[in-house]
Design a protein around this motif. Structure first.
Motif, PDB file in Angstrom:
ATOM      1  N   ALA A  74      -4.026   4.174  -2.940  1.00  6.88           N
ATOM      2  CA  ALA A  74      -3.471   5.445  -3.419  1.00  6.88           C
ATOM      3  C   ALA A  74      -3.430   6.490  -2.308  1.00  6.88           C
ATOM      4  CB  ALA A  74      -4.296   5.930  -4.617  1.00  6.88           C
ATOM      5  N   ILE A  75      -3.345   5.998  -1.061  1.00 11.05           N
ATOM      6  CA  ILE A  75      -3.149   6.909   0.078  1.00 11.05           C
ATOM      7  C   ILE A  75      -1.640   7.117   0.167  1.00 11.05           C
ATOM      8  CG2 ILE A  75      -3.388   7.224   2.578  1.00 11.05           C
ATOM      9  CD1 ILE A  75      -5.512   4.961   2.535  1.00 11.05           C
ATOM     10  N   GLY A  76      -1.197   8.357   0.255  1.00  8.06           N
ATOM     11  CA  GLY A  76       0.244   8.581   0.302  1.00  8.06           C
ATOM     12  C   GLY A  76       0.685   9.261   1.579  1.00  8.06           C
ATOM     13  N   ILE A  83      -0.085   1.980   5.231  1.00  5.57           N
ATOM     14  CA  ILE A  83       0.524   0.708   5.645  1.00  5.57           C
ATOM     15  C   ILE A  83      -0.524  -0.223   6.272  1.00  5.57           C
ATOM     16  CG2 ILE A  83       2.188  -0.311   7.271  1.00  5.57           C
ATOM     17  CD1 ILE A  83       3.812   2.411   6.812  1.00  5.57           C
ATOM     18  N   LEU A  84      -1.339   0.337   7.162  1.00  2.00           N
ATOM     19  CA  LEU A  84      -2.356  -0.480   7.831  1.00  2.00           C
ATOM     20  C   LEU A  84      -3.371  -1.017   6.822  1.00  2.00           C
ATOM     21  CD1 LEU A  84      -3.453  -1.627  10.427  1.00  2.00           C
ATOM     22  CD2 LEU A  84      -4.494   0.581  10.942  1.00  2.00           C
ATOM     23  N   THR A  85      -3.736  -0.179   5.849  1.00  3.70           N
ATOM     24  CA  THR A  85      -4.691  -0.608   4.820  1.00  3.70           C
ATOM     25  C   THR A  85      -4.127  -1.791   4.028  1.00  3.70           C
ATOM     26  OG1 THR A  85      -5.674   1.592   4.633  1.00  3.70           O
ATOM     27  CG2 THR A  85      -5.945   0.140   2.745  1.00  3.70           C
ATOM     28  N   ILE A  98      -1.737  -3.186  -5.005  1.00  8.44           N
ATOM     29  CA  ILE A  98      -0.804  -2.249  -5.627  1.00  8.44           C
ATOM     30  C   ILE A  98      -0.822  -1.004  -4.746  1.00  8.44           C
ATOM     31  CG2 ILE A  98      -0.419  -0.813  -7.693  1.00  8.44           C
ATOM     32  CD1 ILE A  98      -2.625  -3.690  -8.243  1.00  8.44           C
ATOM     33  N   ALA A  99       0.339  -0.537  -4.302  1.00 12.37           N
ATOM     34  CA  ALA A  99       0.319   0.579  -3.357  1.00 12.37           C
ATOM     35  C   ALA A  99       1.285   1.680  -3.757  1.00 12.37           C
ATOM     36  CB  ALA A  99       0.667   0.077  -1.958  1.00 12.37           C
ATOM     37  N   LYS A 100       0.836   2.916  -3.512  1.00 17.48           N
ATOM     38  CA  LYS A 100       1.664   4.083  -3.820  1.00 17.48           C
ATOM     39  C   LYS A 100       2.549   4.400  -2.610  1.00 17.48           C
ATOM     40  CE  LYS A 100       0.218   8.800  -3.349  1.00 17.48           C
ATOM     41  NZ  LYS A 100      -0.528   9.989  -3.807  1.00 17.48           N
ATOM     42  N   ALA A 101       3.851   4.623  -2.868  1.00 17.68           N
ATOM     43  CA  ALA A 101       4.765   4.994  -1.783  1.00 17.68           C
ATOM     44  C   ALA A 101       5.272   6.411  -2.001  1.00 17.68           C
ATOM     45  CB  ALA A 101       5.950   4.034  -1.759  1.00 17.68           C
ATOM     46  N   LEU A 102       5.534   7.101  -0.889  1.00 18.06           N
ATOM     47  CA  LEU A 102       6.082   8.455  -0.983  1.00 18.06           C
ATOM     48  C   LEU A 102       7.587   8.420  -1.177  1.00 18.06           C
ATOM     49  CD1 LEU A 102       4.301  10.512   1.786  1.00 18.06           C
ATOM     50  CD2 LEU A 102       3.839  10.460  -0.654  1.00 18.06           C
ATOM     51  N   LEU A 110       5.821  -1.091   2.898  1.00 19.09           N
ATOM     52  CA  LEU A 110       4.670  -1.617   2.145  1.00 19.09           C
ATOM     53  C   LEU A 110       4.968  -3.024   1.615  1.00 19.09           C
ATOM     54  CD1 LEU A 110       3.589   1.579   0.151  1.00 19.09           C
ATOM     55  CD2 LEU A 110       2.372   0.512   2.055  1.00 19.09           C
ATOM     56  N   GLU A 111       6.195  -3.230   1.152  1.00 17.36           N
ATOM     57  CA  GLU A 111       6.571  -4.575   0.671  1.00 17.36           C
ATOM     58  C   GLU A 111       6.555  -5.576   1.819  1.00 17.36           C
ATOM     59  OE1 GLU A 111      10.265  -4.390  -1.497  1.00 17.36           O
ATOM     60  OE2 GLU A 111       9.316  -3.163  -3.047  1.00 17.36           O
ATOM     61  N   LYS A 112       7.064  -5.149   2.970  1.00 16.77           N
ATOM     62  CA  LYS A 112       7.112  -6.037   4.143  1.00 16.77           C
ATOM     63  C   LYS A 112       5.724  -6.483   4.580  1.00 16.77           C
ATOM     64  CE  LYS A 112      11.433  -6.411   5.607  1.00 16.77           C
ATOM     65  NZ  LYS A 112      12.052  -7.710   5.559  1.00 16.77           N
ATOM     66  N   VAL A 113       4.732  -5.573   4.475  1.00 18.87           N
ATOM     67  CA  VAL A 113       3.385  -5.963   4.920  1.00 18.87           C
ATOM     68  C   VAL A 113       2.593  -6.645   3.795  1.00 18.87           C
ATOM     69  CG1 VAL A 113       3.230  -4.294   6.818  1.00 18.87           C
ATOM     70  CG2 VAL A 113       2.399  -3.641   4.556  1.00 18.87           C
TER      71      VAL A 113
END
Ligand code: ATP
Length: 141
Positions: A74-76, A83-85, A98-102, A110-113
Protein backbone atom coordinates in the motif's frame (compact mmCIF):
# COMPACT_ATOMS: atom_id res chain seq x y z
CA UNK A 1 -13.81 -18.69 7.11
CA UNK A 2 -10.23 -19.93 6.79
CA UNK A 3 -7.71 -17.90 8.74
CA UNK A 4 -4.95 -16.61 6.53
CA UNK A 5 -1.80 -14.66 7.21
CA UNK A 6 -1.71 -11.24 5.60
CA UNK A 7 0.98 -8.59 5.60
CA UNK A 8 0.15 -4.99 4.80
CA UNK A 9 3.12 -2.84 3.77
CA UNK A 10 2.54 0.91 4.07
CA UNK A 11 0.21 2.02 6.85
CA UNK A 12 -1.30 5.17 5.32
CA UNK A 13 -5.08 5.62 5.05
CA UNK A 14 -5.43 2.92 2.42
CA UNK A 15 -3.14 0.36 4.08
CA UNK A 16 -4.69 0.89 7.51
CA UNK A 17 -8.20 0.49 6.22
CA UNK A 18 -7.31 -2.81 4.49
CA UNK A 19 -5.43 -4.03 7.58
CA UNK A 20 -8.18 -3.02 10.01
CA UNK A 21 -10.96 -4.72 8.04
CA UNK A 22 -8.97 -7.96 7.70
CA UNK A 23 -8.15 -7.93 11.40
CA UNK A 24 -11.79 -7.27 12.34
CA UNK A 25 -12.71 -10.29 10.20
CA UNK A 26 -10.44 -12.46 12.39
CA UNK A 27 -7.48 -12.73 10.04
CA UNK A 28 -3.83 -12.59 11.10
CA UNK A 29 -2.41 -9.26 9.97
CA UNK A 30 1.15 -8.01 10.14
CA UNK A 31 1.44 -4.26 9.52
CA UNK A 32 4.77 -2.94 8.22
CA UNK A 33 5.91 0.65 7.73
CA UNK A 34 9.22 2.49 7.55
CA UNK A 35 7.76 5.25 9.73
CA UNK A 36 7.74 4.61 13.49
CA UNK A 37 4.73 6.86 14.17
CA UNK A 38 2.63 5.06 11.56
CA UNK A 39 3.56 1.73 13.15
CA UNK A 40 2.60 2.95 16.63
CA UNK A 41 -0.73 4.32 15.36
CA UNK A 42 -1.50 1.00 13.66
CA UNK A 43 -0.73 -1.25 16.62
CA UNK A 44 -4.33 -1.52 17.86
CA UNK A 45 -5.68 -2.36 14.38
CA UNK A 46 -3.41 -5.29 13.51
CA UNK A 47 -2.08 -8.51 15.05
CA UNK A 48 1.53 -7.26 14.97
CA UNK A 49 3.16 -4.12 13.63
CA UNK A 50 6.84 -3.66 12.78
CA UNK A 51 9.12 -0.91 11.53
CA UNK A 52 10.96 -1.98 8.37
CA UNK A 53 12.14 -0.66 5.03
CA UNK A 54 10.66 -3.15 2.61
CA UNK A 55 13.07 -2.18 -0.17
CA UNK A 56 15.70 -4.05 1.90
CA UNK A 57 15.65 -7.76 1.13
CA UNK A 58 17.06 -8.63 4.58
CA UNK A 59 14.26 -6.70 6.30
CA UNK A 60 11.66 -8.72 4.38
CA UNK A 61 13.44 -11.97 5.21
CA UNK A 62 13.68 -11.10 8.89
CA UNK A 63 9.89 -10.78 9.19
CA UNK A 64 9.51 -14.14 7.43
CA UNK A 65 7.60 -12.61 4.55
CA UNK A 66 7.61 -15.83 2.49
CA UNK A 67 5.28 -17.40 5.07
CA UNK A 68 2.48 -14.93 4.34
CA UNK A 69 -0.40 -16.03 2.10
CA UNK A 70 -1.11 -12.56 0.79
CA UNK A 71 0.91 -9.36 0.91
CA UNK A 72 -0.67 -5.99 0.19
CA UNK A 73 1.72 -3.25 -0.92
CA UNK A 74 0.00 0.00 0.00
CA UNK A 75 2.94 2.30 -0.73
CA UNK A 76 1.82 4.76 -3.40
CA UNK A 77 3.64 8.06 -3.65
CA UNK A 78 7.12 6.59 -3.47
CA UNK A 79 6.84 4.66 -6.75
CA UNK A 80 10.39 3.40 -6.66
CA UNK A 81 9.85 1.81 -3.23
CA UNK A 82 6.53 0.34 -4.27
CA UNK A 83 8.00 -1.27 -7.41
CA UNK A 84 11.14 -2.56 -5.68
CA UNK A 85 9.07 -3.98 -2.81
CA UNK A 86 6.80 -5.90 -5.22
CA UNK A 87 9.84 -7.22 -7.12
CA UNK A 88 11.51 -8.46 -3.92
CA UNK A 89 8.30 -10.06 -2.63
CA UNK A 90 7.92 -12.08 -5.83
CA UNK A 91 11.62 -13.02 -5.79
CA UNK A 92 11.19 -14.24 -2.21
CA UNK A 93 8.31 -16.46 -3.30
CA UNK A 94 5.21 -14.65 -1.97
CA UNK A 95 2.31 -16.28 -3.86
CA UNK A 96 -0.16 -13.40 -3.99
CA UNK A 97 1.00 -9.80 -4.08
CA UNK A 98 -1.66 -7.10 -4.24
CA UNK A 99 -0.34 -3.62 -4.98
CA UNK A 100 -1.76 -0.12 -5.03
CA UNK A 101 -0.96 1.99 -8.11
CA UNK A 102 -1.18 5.76 -8.47
CA UNK A 103 -1.82 5.69 -12.21
CA UNK A 104 -1.80 3.35 -15.19
CA UNK A 105 1.95 3.72 -15.84
CA UNK A 106 2.73 2.77 -12.27
CA UNK A 107 0.23 -0.10 -12.55
CA UNK A 108 1.83 -1.39 -15.74
CA UNK A 109 5.26 -1.56 -14.11
CA UNK A 110 3.81 -3.28 -11.04
CA UNK A 111 2.31 -5.95 -13.31
CA UNK A 112 5.63 -6.35 -15.13
CA UNK A 113 7.51 -7.00 -11.89
CA UNK A 114 4.96 -9.63 -10.88
CA UNK A 115 2.05 -8.04 -8.97
CA UNK A 116 -0.87 -10.49 -9.06
CA UNK A 117 -3.53 -7.83 -8.56
CA UNK A 118 -3.12 -4.08 -9.08
CA UNK A 119 -5.55 -1.71 -7.38
CA UNK A 120 -6.29 1.87 -8.38
CA UNK A 121 -8.04 3.16 -5.21
CA UNK A 122 -9.43 6.46 -6.54
CA UNK A 123 -10.49 5.03 -9.91
CA UNK A 124 -12.02 1.88 -8.39
CA UNK A 125 -13.89 3.88 -5.73
CA UNK A 126 -15.14 6.40 -8.32
CA UNK A 127 -16.58 3.57 -10.41
CA UNK A 128 -18.18 2.01 -7.33
CA UNK A 129 -19.89 5.26 -6.34
CA UNK A 130 -21.15 5.80 -9.92
CA UNK A 131 -22.53 2.24 -10.04
CA UNK A 132 -24.30 2.78 -6.72
CA UNK A 133 -25.83 6.01 -7.98
CA UNK A 134 -27.08 4.14 -11.06
CA UNK A 135 -28.64 1.28 -9.08
CA UNK A 136 -32.49 1.28 -9.14
CA UNK A 137 -32.92 2.09 -5.43
CA UNK A 138 -30.60 5.10 -5.69
CA UNK A 139 -32.01 6.80 -8.80
CA UNK A 140 -34.19 9.14 -6.68
CA UNK A 141 -31.41 9.91 -4.19
P1 ATP B 1 -2.48 6.97 1.86
O1 ATP B 1 -2.85 7.63 0.56
O2 ATP B 1 -2.86 5.52 1.90
O3 ATP B 1 -2.93 7.73 3.07
P2 ATP B 1 0.11 8.22 2.16
O4 ATP B 1 -0.48 9.46 1.58
O5 ATP B 1 0.62 8.23 3.56
O6 ATP B 1 -0.88 6.98 1.90
P3 ATP B 1 2.13 6.81 0.60
O7 ATP B 1 3.32 7.45 0.01
O8 ATP B 1 1.25 6.06 -0.32
O9 ATP B 1 1.38 7.97 1.29
O10 ATP B 1 2.71 5.89 1.76
C1 ATP B 1 1.99 4.95 2.45
C2 ATP B 1 2.86 4.42 3.57
O11 ATP B 1 3.97 3.67 3.03
C3 ATP B 1 3.49 5.52 4.45
O12 ATP B 1 3.07 5.34 5.80
C4 ATP B 1 4.98 5.33 4.27
O13 ATP B 1 5.72 5.58 5.47
C5 ATP B 1 5.07 3.86 3.86
N1 ATP B 1 6.33 3.55 3.14
C6 ATP B 1 6.90 4.28 2.14
N2 ATP B 1 8.06 3.70 1.75
C7 ATP B 1 8.22 2.57 2.50
C8 ATP B 1 9.21 1.54 2.56
N3 ATP B 1 10.28 1.54 1.77
N4 ATP B 1 9.04 0.54 3.46
C9 ATP B 1 7.95 0.51 4.27
N5 ATP B 1 6.99 1.44 4.26
C10 ATP B 1 7.09 2.47 3.39
Amino acid sequence: MAIRQYAVIGLGRFGISVAQRLHEAGQEVLGIDINEERVEEAESFVTHAVIADTTEEDALKSVGISNFDRVIVAIGNDMQSSILTVLLLKELGVKKVIAKALDKHHGKVLEKVGADWVIYPEKDMGERVANQLLSPNMLNY
